[in-house]
Design an enzyme around this catalytic site. Sequence first.
Site, mmCIF file in Angstrom:
data_model
loop_
_atom_site.group_PDB
_atom_site.id
_atom_site.type_symbol
_atom_site.label_atom_id
_atom_site.label_comp_id
_atom_site.label_asym_id
_atom_site.label_seq_id
_atom_site.Cartn_x
_atom_site.Cartn_y
_atom_site.Cartn_z
ATOM 1 N N ASN A 111 0.832 -1.204 0.000
ATOM 2 C CA ASN A 111 0.000 0.000 0.000
ATOM 3 C C ASN A 111 0.866 1.252 0.000
ATOM 4 O OD1 ASN A 111 0.570 -0.981 2.643
ATOM 5 N ND2 ASN A 111 -1.052 0.258 3.544
ATOM 6 N N VAL A 112 0.394 2.241 -0.748
ATOM 7 C CA VAL A 112 1.112 3.511 -0.914
ATOM 8 C C VAL A 112 0.123 4.625 -0.567
ATOM 9 C CG1 VAL A 112 2.388 4.985 -2.505
ATOM 10 C CG2 VAL A 112 2.542 2.485 -2.728
ATOM 11 N N GLU A 113 0.338 5.210 0.601
ATOM 12 C CA GLU A 113 -0.612 6.225 1.086
ATOM 13 C C GLU A 113 -0.229 7.619 0.610
ATOM 14 O OE1 GLU A 113 -1.041 5.583 5.331
ATOM 15 O OE2 GLU A 113 -2.260 3.787 4.939
ATOM 16 N N SER A 154 -3.234 13.339 0.940
ATOM 17 C CA SER A 154 -4.638 13.457 0.534
ATOM 18 C C SER A 154 -5.190 12.028 0.556
ATOM 19 C CB SER A 154 -4.722 14.072 -0.867
ATOM 20 O OG SER A 154 -6.061 14.098 -1.277
ATOM 21 N N TYR A 155 -5.770 11.646 1.668
ATOM 22 C CA TYR A 155 -6.030 10.230 1.959
ATOM 23 C C TYR A 155 -6.638 9.401 0.820
ATOM 24 C CZ TYR A 155 -5.186 11.385 6.935
ATOM 25 O OH TYR A 155 -4.656 11.783 8.113
ATOM 26 N N CYS A 158 -4.135 0.739 -2.606
ATOM 27 C CA CYS A 158 -3.969 -0.497 -1.836
ATOM 28 C C CYS A 158 -2.906 -1.399 -2.461
ATOM 29 C CB CYS A 158 -5.279 -1.270 -1.784
ATOM 30 S SG CYS A 158 -6.590 -0.482 -0.855
ATOM 31 N N GLU A 169 -2.983 -4.526 -3.222
ATOM 32 C CA GLU A 169 -3.430 -5.417 -4.297
ATOM 33 C C GLU A 169 -3.445 -4.684 -5.636
ATOM 34 O OE1 GLU A 169 -4.814 -4.770 -1.396
ATOM 35 O OE2 GLU A 169 -5.956 -6.459 -0.591
ATOM 36 N N CYS A 227 -10.166 -5.081 0.380
ATOM 37 C CA CYS A 227 -11.304 -4.159 0.391
ATOM 38 C C CYS A 227 -12.160 -4.362 -0.868
ATOM 39 C CB CYS A 227 -10.815 -2.712 0.490
ATOM 40 S SG CYS A 227 -10.147 -2.049 -1.048
ATOM 41 N N CYS A 287 -10.526 -3.424 -4.163
ATOM 42 C CA CYS A 287 -9.512 -4.391 -4.596
ATOM 43 C C CYS A 287 -10.144 -5.687 -5.093
ATOM 44 C CB CYS A 287 -8.520 -4.659 -3.472
ATOM 45 S SG CYS A 287 -7.420 -3.257 -3.202
HETATM 46 N N1 THU Z 1 -5.330 -1.455 2.343
HETATM 47 C C1 THU Z 1 -4.773 -2.249 1.395
HETATM 48 O O1 THU Z 1 -3.619 -2.056 0.998
HETATM 49 N N2 THU Z 1 -5.523 -3.261 0.879
HETATM 50 C C2 THU Z 1 -6.798 -3.518 1.248
HETATM 51 O O2 THU Z 1 -7.433 -4.367 0.646
HETATM 52 C C3 THU Z 1 -7.397 -2.824 2.376
HETATM 53 C C4 THU Z 1 -6.680 -1.614 2.841
HETATM 54 C C5 THU Z 1 -4.540 -0.329 2.875
HETATM 55 C C6 THU Z 1 -5.018 1.021 2.455
HETATM 56 C C7 THU Z 1 -4.481 1.880 3.566
HETATM 57 O O3 THU Z 1 -3.144 2.250 3.259
HETATM 58 C C8 THU Z 1 -4.461 0.971 4.762
HETATM 59 O O4 THU Z 1 -4.577 -0.339 4.281
HETATM 60 C C9 THU Z 1 -5.565 1.263 5.765
HETATM 61 O O5 THU Z 1 -6.805 1.276 5.142
#
Ligand code: THU
Length: 183
Positions: A66-68, A71-72, A77, A79, A131, A134
Amino acid sequence: MTTPLSASSPDDVTAVCAAHDLTLDEFHALQSHAQEAKTRAYCPYSKFRVGAALLTRSGAYVTGANVENASYPVTTCAERVAFGTAVVAGYHQQQAAAQAGNGNAAAAGGGEGGFKAVAVATDAVGPASPCGMCRQCIREFCDLSVPIIMFDKDSKFIVMKLEELLPLSFGPDALGAPDPAKS
Ligand code: THU
């Protein structure tokens, strides 16, 4: 709720591999690639690390984390990072056919396109599942029978087929497009 299995239990792993047409080596490689990818997560906001690993039908492993973003909603994600990477590398079947001979590494490797399994690893207690966004991304590129293996922080895991995680799904076929997982 499905009771998690243990990746350190030979009986658990053997049963899952038999049920989903995976070798023991493939299972453990998916586990180690997903867990290693998790260490590369960029998640300063949630501090929730996620790693993903894809096993291609040609036998390669492609990873993502995951790369945040400040700006949320811009966050991507693990995947979807993995599938984007795999598609651009040519592991998607249609691309592999179209790009064969153009120097693309994955396509040049020949063989089958598409994906055999997906693994996800987190630091959660109890496996966390992909999620909704994904799941839909996976649906674009995988057969409904593809296993999705979810590892928790202690390598406890559950496995579900895509069709179980995303029933009555909307896919490329609904738009008359060739099924990317089959064409
Ligand atoms: N996240 C994923 O990378 N994959 C998912 O299927 C669910 C959530 C990440 C997104 C965010 O960086 C962190 O988990 C919290 O939501």
